[in-house]
Design an enzyme around this catalytic site. Structure first.
Site, PDB file in Angstrom:
ATOM      1  N   TYR A 103      41.438  47.034  41.291  1.00  0.00           N
ATOM      2  CA  TYR A 103      40.304  46.545  42.308  1.00  0.00           C
ATOM      3  C   TYR A 103      39.822  47.127  43.260  1.00  0.00           C
ATOM      4  CZ  TYR A 103      37.073  42.962  44.375  1.00  0.00           C
ATOM      5  OH  TYR A 103      35.861  41.845  45.273  1.00  0.00           O
ATOM      6  N   ILE A 136      34.567  34.872  49.898  1.00  0.00           N
ATOM      7  CA  ILE A 136      33.335  34.411  49.868  1.00  0.00           C
ATOM      8  C   ILE A 136      34.077  32.819  48.145  1.00  0.00           C
ATOM      9  CG2 ILE A 136      31.037  33.948  48.757  1.00  0.00           C
ATOM     10  CD1 ILE A 136      32.035  36.086  51.735  1.00  0.00           C
TER      11      ILE A 136
HETATM   12  P1  NAD Z   1      31.203  35.628  39.739  1.00  0.00           P
HETATM   13  O1  NAD Z   1      32.305  35.656  39.021  1.00  0.00           O
HETATM   14  O2  NAD Z   1      30.661  34.800  40.499  1.00  0.00           O
HETATM   15  O3  NAD Z   1      29.946  36.568  39.154  1.00  0.00           O
HETATM   16  C1  NAD Z   1      30.141  37.600  39.084  1.00  0.00           C
HETATM   17  C2  NAD Z   1      28.692  38.082  37.994  1.00  0.00           C
HETATM   18  O4  NAD Z   1      28.656  39.253  37.955  1.00  0.00           O
HETATM   19  C3  NAD Z   1      28.640  36.894  37.046  1.00  0.00           C
HETATM   20  O5  NAD Z   1      27.247  37.162  36.823  1.00  0.00           O
HETATM   21  C4  NAD Z   1      28.905  38.077  35.510  1.00  0.00           C
HETATM   22  O6  NAD Z   1      28.158  38.019  34.412  1.00  0.00           O
HETATM   23  C5  NAD Z   1      28.370  40.189  35.898  1.00  0.00           C
HETATM   24  N1  NAD Z   1      28.628  40.698  35.395  1.00  0.00           N
HETATM   25  C6  NAD Z   1      30.296  40.960  35.670  1.00  0.00           C
HETATM   26  N2  NAD Z   1      30.860  41.776  34.745  1.00  0.00           N
HETATM   27  C7  NAD Z   1      29.179  42.295  34.645  1.00  0.00           C
HETATM   28  C8  NAD Z   1      28.890  43.371  33.973  1.00  0.00           C
HETATM   29  N3  NAD Z   1      30.235  44.338  33.427  1.00  0.00           N
HETATM   30  N4  NAD Z   1      27.761  43.878  33.710  1.00  0.00           N
HETATM   31  C9  NAD Z   1      26.960  42.744  33.877  1.00  0.00           C
HETATM   32  N5  NAD Z   1      27.095  41.532  34.791  1.00  0.00           N
HETATM   33  C10 NAD Z   1      28.523  41.453  35.009  1.00  0.00           C
HETATM   34  O7  NAD Z   1      31.608  36.949  41.055  1.00  0.00           O
HETATM   35  P2  NAD Z   1      30.944  36.776  42.733  1.00  0.00           P
HETATM   36  O8  NAD Z   1      32.578  36.159  43.057  1.00  0.00           O
HETATM   37  O9  NAD Z   1      29.896  36.287  42.473  1.00  0.00           O
HETATM   38  O10 NAD Z   1      31.281  38.153  42.942  1.00  0.00           O
HETATM   39  C11 NAD Z   1      29.951  39.319  42.620  1.00  0.00           C
HETATM   40  C12 NAD Z   1      30.295  40.416  43.822  1.00  0.00           C
HETATM   41  O11 NAD Z   1      31.205  40.381  44.947  1.00  0.00           O
HETATM   42  C13 NAD Z   1      31.891  41.626  42.912  1.00  0.00           C
HETATM   43  O12 NAD Z   1      31.092  42.628  43.438  1.00  0.00           O
HETATM   44  C14 NAD Z   1      33.183  40.992  43.724  1.00  0.00           C
HETATM   45  O13 NAD Z   1      34.132  41.842  43.500  1.00  0.00           O
HETATM   46  C15 NAD Z   1      32.151  40.453  44.884  1.00  0.00           C
HETATM   47  N6  NAD Z   1      33.253  40.363  45.714  1.00  0.00           N
HETATM   48  C16 NAD Z   1      33.374  39.204  46.284  1.00  0.00           C
HETATM   49  C17 NAD Z   1      34.495  37.948  47.069  1.00  0.00           C
HETATM   50  C18 NAD Z   1      34.661  36.888  46.611  1.00  0.00           C
HETATM   51  O14 NAD Z   1      35.417  36.668  46.990  1.00  0.00           O
HETATM   52  N7  NAD Z   1      33.446  36.167  45.881  1.00  0.00           N
HETATM   53  C19 NAD Z   1      34.645  38.602  47.397  1.00  0.00           C
HETATM   54  C20 NAD Z   1      34.402  40.149  47.615  1.00  0.00           C
HETATM   55  C21 NAD Z   1      33.767  40.982  46.975  1.00  0.00           C
END
Ligand code: NAD
Length: 240
Positions: free
Chosen positions: A150, A183
């Protein structure tokens, strides 16, 4: 005047959903993409159209698959803003990770940027205008134990952002990334109450970030200065 069009990947839930809502609120037509939750995405698009009077199209596509992204762009006639948000995490020791699991993380979090940007940029070049925002992680800056793949994928995303920003700056297209801390989304629902409390204690702001706070920053970047490009902006409550 024709409305601007924004593509948001991973829009069915979490950060991507909040970003799609914020963009619609600000008058953008939305291409909302996710891999499998099409019903949820369809109802989000209906809500956005009714609430904000914009056009919102739900498109099922796997960002990890180049062919699927080619198919996605067959349904897109123009795009002004791209939000590369879809992503997955993998928590575990590197030595326990299979090759397939490694590739899935890399394809979803990093290779997707290549598949999507090479298709979206030509629309922006025609207009000499456009914004690309990549949703990255603090682990891409500093690395995390048990999250090597990651961290590597997000570090790659950061380098991709800086390099593409340089390539596209002469064409007045800005490329930036937001490196999120913790988040409050389903991605973090694996933590129990005790773990959540311990994590909050490490964060100077004493809480998880909200998806709406990421969405607000995305909007500021879109509306902001055209001289701001190639930046990895950390949004982590002072954590790292
Ligand atoms: P989440 O798991 O709640 O949502 C992820 C979304 O991505 C979903 O809509 C899922 O359907 C979609 N997705 C996953 N794989 C996919 C694919 N192969 N093709 C199309 N869609 C796909 O995640 P989140 O927490 O909302 O995270 C969103 C972004 O933010 C991610 O890139 C994550 O790495 C980044 N992020 C999140 C956090 C956190 O604490 N939540 C922290 C740092 C970075």
């Amino acid at each position: 005047m024709e409305r601007k069009k924004a593509l948001v990947t991973g829009a069915s839930r979490g950060i991507g959903r909040a970003i799609a809502i914020e963009l619609a609120k600000n008058g953008y037509d939305i291409y909302a993409v996710c891999k499998s939750s099409v019903q949820i995405l369809n109802s989000l698009c209906c809500e956005l159209e009714n609430e904000y009077g914009i056009r919102a199209q739900a498109i099922q596509a796997d960002v990890a698959d180049a062919g699927s992204i080619d198919f996605l762009f067959e349904q897109i006639s123009d795009v002004d803003v791209v939000i590369n948000n879809a992503g997955i995490s993998y928590i575990g020791l590197l030595t326990d990770m299979s090759e397939e699991e490694w590739h899935t993380v890399m394809d979803t979090n990093l290779n997707s940027l290549f598949f999507i940007c090479r298709k979206a940029v030509p629309f922006m070049l025609q207009k000499r205008k456009g914004k690309i925002i990549n949703i990255s992680s603090v682990w891409g800056n500093v690395g995390a134990s048990m999250e090597v793949a990651y961290s590597a994928s997000k570090g790659g995303m950061n380098a991709f952002t800086k390099a593409l920003a340089k390539e596209l700056a002469p064409s007045n297209i800005q490329v930036n990334a937001i490196a999120c801390g913790v988040i409050d989304t389903e991605m973090n629902h694996g933590f129990n109450e005790e773990e959540r409390a311990a994590l909050c204690e490490e964060i100077p702001a004493d809480r998880f970030g909200q998806t709406t706070e990421v969405a607000a920053l995305v909007m500021q970047l879109i509306q902001g200065n055209e001289y701001l490009t190639g930046q990895i902006i950390t949004l982590d409550g002072g954590w790292t």
